[in-house]
Enzyme design. Sequence first.
Site, PDB file in Angstrom:
ATOM      1  N   ASP A 117      46.757 -11.605 -25.873  1.00 38.75           N
ATOM      2  CA  ASP A 117      46.866 -11.720 -24.426  1.00 38.75           C
ATOM      3  C   ASP A 117      45.685 -12.521 -23.905  1.00 38.75           C
ATOM      4  OD1 ASP A 117      48.860  -9.935 -24.973  1.00 38.75           O
ATOM      5  OD2 ASP A 117      48.028  -8.289 -23.876  1.00 38.75           O
ATOM      6  N   HIS A 129      44.858  -2.925 -27.449  1.00 38.40           N
ATOM      7  CA  HIS A 129      45.754  -2.380 -26.435  1.00 38.40           C
ATOM      8  C   HIS A 129      46.997  -1.910 -27.192  1.00 38.40           C
ATOM      9  CE1 HIS A 129      44.056  -4.514 -22.592  1.00 38.40           C
ATOM     10  NE2 HIS A 129      43.524  -3.329 -22.798  1.00 38.40           N
ATOM     11  N   HIS A 166      44.035  -7.263 -30.484  1.00 36.27           N
ATOM     12  CA  HIS A 166      43.145  -6.443 -29.677  1.00 36.27           C
ATOM     13  C   HIS A 166      43.687  -5.034 -29.605  1.00 36.27           C
ATOM     14  CE1 HIS A 166      46.166  -7.595 -26.761  1.00 36.27           C
ATOM     15  NE2 HIS A 166      45.669  -6.786 -25.848  1.00 36.27           N
ATOM     16  N   ASP A 187      50.096  -1.845 -26.912  1.00 41.16           N
ATOM     17  CA  ASP A 187      51.316  -2.639 -27.124  1.00 41.16           C
ATOM     18  C   ASP A 187      51.140  -3.659 -28.259  1.00 41.16           C
ATOM     19  OD1 ASP A 187      49.526  -3.965 -25.325  1.00 41.16           O
ATOM     20  OD2 ASP A 187      51.119  -5.280 -24.619  1.00 41.16           O
ATOM     21  N   HIS A 188      49.952  -3.736 -28.851  1.00 40.84           N
ATOM     22  CA  HIS A 188      49.722  -4.687 -29.937  1.00 40.84           C
ATOM     23  C   HIS A 188      49.440  -4.035 -31.284  1.00 40.84           C
ATOM     24  CE1 HIS A 188      49.682  -8.275 -27.341  1.00 40.84           C
ATOM     25  NE2 HIS A 188      49.427  -7.345 -26.436  1.00 40.84           N
TER      26      HIS A 188
HETATM   27 ZN   LIG Z   1      49.733  -7.088 -24.374  1.00 45.82          ZN
END
Ligand SMILES: [Zn+2]
Length: 304
Positions: free
Chosen positions: A212, A64, A62, A66-67
């Site tokens: 997540d 976001h 996804h 942090d990914h």
């Molecule tokens: Zn995350």
Amino acid sequence: VKFEVTILGCGSATPTITRKPTAQVVNVREHYFLFDCGEGTQVELRRNNIKFQRINQKFIRHLHGDHFSGLLGVISSIHLLGRTTPLQVFGPPGLEDIVLLQLKLSHSYLSYALEFVALEFDGSQIIYENEQLSISRLPLKHSVPCNGFLLREKPKQKNILKEKLTAYQIPIAAISSIKDGGDFTTEDGRTIPNKELTKERAKSYSYAFCSDTAYTEHLIPLLKDVDVLYHESTFLEAMRDRAKATKHSTAKDAAEIASKAGVKQLVLGHYSARYKTTEEFLEEALPIFENTILGHEGKVIRLY
Ligand SMILES: [Zn+2]
């Protein structure tokens, strides 16, 4: 010959000195797949002695940061290293626009073809296949559209018993179908059942990567009998309200899913940066699901 998962990062949102944003490499019999690509992924690949060029498929769950924030770094580095083999990137619609805009505005040209595959988010479906395995996406429940991934080995070919090859004078042309489970008919018309000619088929393994996500029972039938499940556990029970508000799971949630799906092993990860240590995650999960281990940077999980 092996099937192993290397955790490059299992922190959530913001990094700490020891915890990196999400990224994992899965090596199935020398086919390398990268799942997520948080910032700093290339450094972690180096640290774990994984050659950048071995990876031909990357999967982003996804959008976001942090990914996927590390993706452009890897894309640029493999160009500098002279890559010519195409790279496939599977991810949410929009990822292609993000990457291509950055390349365009920085006047970057790549030495290899970059192929994007835009993923939908409804239900589960096979998105990649080779002779050995398939990779499906799994529907997760997060604040933005998000996929999990399930990697399943296909049934393996059987090994033929050497003495039977000579005993029945099996020609080379017949070997492949026997390895796939077929019977053999001799020249004089006798049918020799497959089980007399072969050893037991070796087990096919599976690995699922769910992060997540909030607790969602939709996953249970899809994860049935999976060998290893990596399930996010961003929070501990004391922060259940926060988990609910941000659509993340607690360690207990992850253990519930593992238990109800009947997976063999659970790996926890995606810990919030507020937790300095992770032992309590294990303490909360173990009473519900016994075969739980803690993910951490550099951890290698060997399925075989
Ligand atoms: Zn995350």
